[in-house]
Design a protein around this motif. Structure first.
Motif, PDB file in Angstrom:
ATOM      1  N   GLN A 227       4.462  50.995 -88.200  1.00  9.24           N
ATOM      2  CA  GLN A 227       5.577  51.295 -89.098  1.00  9.24           C
ATOM      3  C   GLN A 227       5.573  52.757 -89.545  1.00  9.24           C
ATOM      4  OE1 GLN A 227       6.406  48.100 -91.761  1.00  9.24           O
ATOM      5  NE2 GLN A 227       7.576  49.352 -93.172  1.00  9.24           N
ATOM      6  N   ALA A 228       4.381  53.300 -89.820  1.00  6.63           N
ATOM      7  CA  ALA A 228       4.284  54.694 -90.241  1.00  6.63           C
ATOM      8  C   ALA A 228       4.757  55.624 -89.127  1.00  6.63           C
ATOM      9  CB  ALA A 228       2.855  55.027 -90.636  1.00  6.63           C
ATOM     10  N   GLN A 229       4.363  55.340 -87.886  1.00  7.11           N
ATOM     11  CA  GLN A 229       4.780  56.172 -86.759  1.00  7.11           C
ATOM     12  C   GLN A 229       6.287  56.073 -86.534  1.00  7.11           C
ATOM     13  OE1 GLN A 229       1.970  54.244 -84.257  1.00  7.11           O
ATOM     14  NE2 GLN A 229       0.519  55.963 -84.272  1.00  7.11           N
ATOM     15  N   TYR A 230       6.823  54.868 -86.672  1.00  2.46           N
ATOM     16  CA  TYR A 230       8.277  54.717 -86.519  1.00  2.46           C
ATOM     17  C   TYR A 230       9.012  55.524 -87.584  1.00  2.46           C
ATOM     18  CZ  TYR A 230      12.924  52.895 -85.926  1.00  2.46           C
ATOM     19  OH  TYR A 230      14.283  52.821 -85.706  1.00  2.46           O
ATOM     20  N   ARG A 231       8.545  55.433 -88.816  1.00  2.00           N
ATOM     21  CA  ARG A 231       9.187  56.170 -89.908  1.00  2.00           C
ATOM     22  C   ARG A 231       9.133  57.676 -89.653  1.00  2.00           C
ATOM     23  NH1 ARG A 231      13.294  56.210 -93.100  1.00  2.00           N
ATOM     24  NH2 ARG A 231      12.969  57.356 -95.028  1.00  2.00           N
ATOM     25  N   LEU A 232       8.007  58.135 -89.158  1.00  2.00           N
ATOM     26  CA  LEU A 232       7.847  59.555 -88.828  1.00  2.00           C
ATOM     27  C   LEU A 232       8.873  59.984 -87.777  1.00  2.00           C
ATOM     28  CD1 LEU A 232       5.933  62.085 -89.174  1.00  2.00           C
ATOM     29  CD2 LEU A 232       4.755  61.218 -87.146  1.00  2.00           C
TER      30      LEU A 232
END
Length: 274
Positions: A227-232
């Motif tokens: 999720q963090a990578q997608y948000r980035l």
């Protein structure tokens, strides 16, 4: 190498992906179907055919080995002088560079250290000890995994949903763990992602600079993003809307690191023109 040379030895579907128009693109393919070849040739196509400056391109993958392979292929396709101007690396390496550059805005030391897995477990054990908690009853590896999952889902200690006595223990250790990282001027691997997302969300001016720099963002093994990578990726690609993702829906190998199968659905929802 000419643009047409880039399409040599590609099948019709691979050529379609390499030469796709601007905008958000999702390339779905199975193992051994040439996904990395398509991604690297897409980068070369942007530079040689679309005349995109290499420094306007960001390509990310998951392992140092994959990043080295991509770099070697692009050295051959573009020549080392142009290839070296690309921003290419793992998610963590790219974020580490951003945080060094923007340390003041993040509120961390420019000379921060990155704690490896052993350092992280040592810190969890220390936190358990300081909180008078038995590390036989509350296994450090399990506590650390829970903290890592929270970070992958962009949940800070103060927002951690306890829901149970064990959850309350995780929250207390998580809070102490983060405090000890700060005392050591250190980040763990998950912090590299979460603090970069935090930076971009809270500093529109900083985000705008990186959005202006990266006109094209390409992602290998997109199914392994958390999720963090997608948000980035979502934040960086929001202005230019030029996100090129290569994925195999049936083969996520990093579920233990928080890989989120829903990200392909999120990509489709966030980009109706996909």
């Amino acid at each position: 190498m000419t643009p047409m040379d880039l399409l040599t030895h590609l099948n019709a579907q691979q050529r379609e992906a390499v030469t796709a128009s601007d905008g958000a693109v999702l390339v779905l393919a199975g193992p051994g179907s040439g996904k990395t070849r398509v991604l690297t040739r897409r980068v070369a196509w942007l530079v040689l055919e679309q005349d995109i400056a290499p420094w306007h391109i960001l390509a990310v993958t998951f392992t140092n080995k994959a990043a080295r392979e991509m770099r070697a292929r692009l050295d051959q396709l573009l020549g080392a002088s142009r290839s070296q101007r690309l921003s290419l690396g793992t998610f963590h390496a790219i974020c580490a560079r951003v945080l060094r550059q923007e340390s003041e805005a993040v509120g961390i030391s420019k000379d921060y250290v990155i704690f490896d897995s052993d350092d992280q477990l040592r810190l969890v054990r220390q936190a358990l000890k300081e909180l008078n908690l038995d590390d036989k009853r509350y296994r450090p590896q399990a506590i650390h995994s829970a903290i890592s999952r929270a970070k992958n889902e962009l949940v800070p200690p103060e927002s951690y949903d306890t829901g149970s006595y064990y959850g309350e223990i995780v929250k207390r250790v998580y809070e102490r763990y983060q405090a000890m990282l700060a005392l050591n001027h250190a980040l763990d691997f998950d912090d590299l992602l979460t603090k970069t997302v935090w930076l971009f969300e809270r500093n529109p001016g900083v985000l705008a600079r990186y959005q202006e720099r990266y006109h094209h963002i390409l992602v290998d093994e997109f199914q392994d993003t958390n999720q963090a990578q997608y948000r980035l990726l979502h934040l960086l690609a929001k202005r230019q809307n030029s996100l090129f993702c290569v994925a195999d829906e049936d083969q996520s190998i990093y579920a233990w690191r928080g890989a989120d199968y829903r990200n392909i659905r999120r990509l489709r929802n966030d980009h109706p023109d996909l």
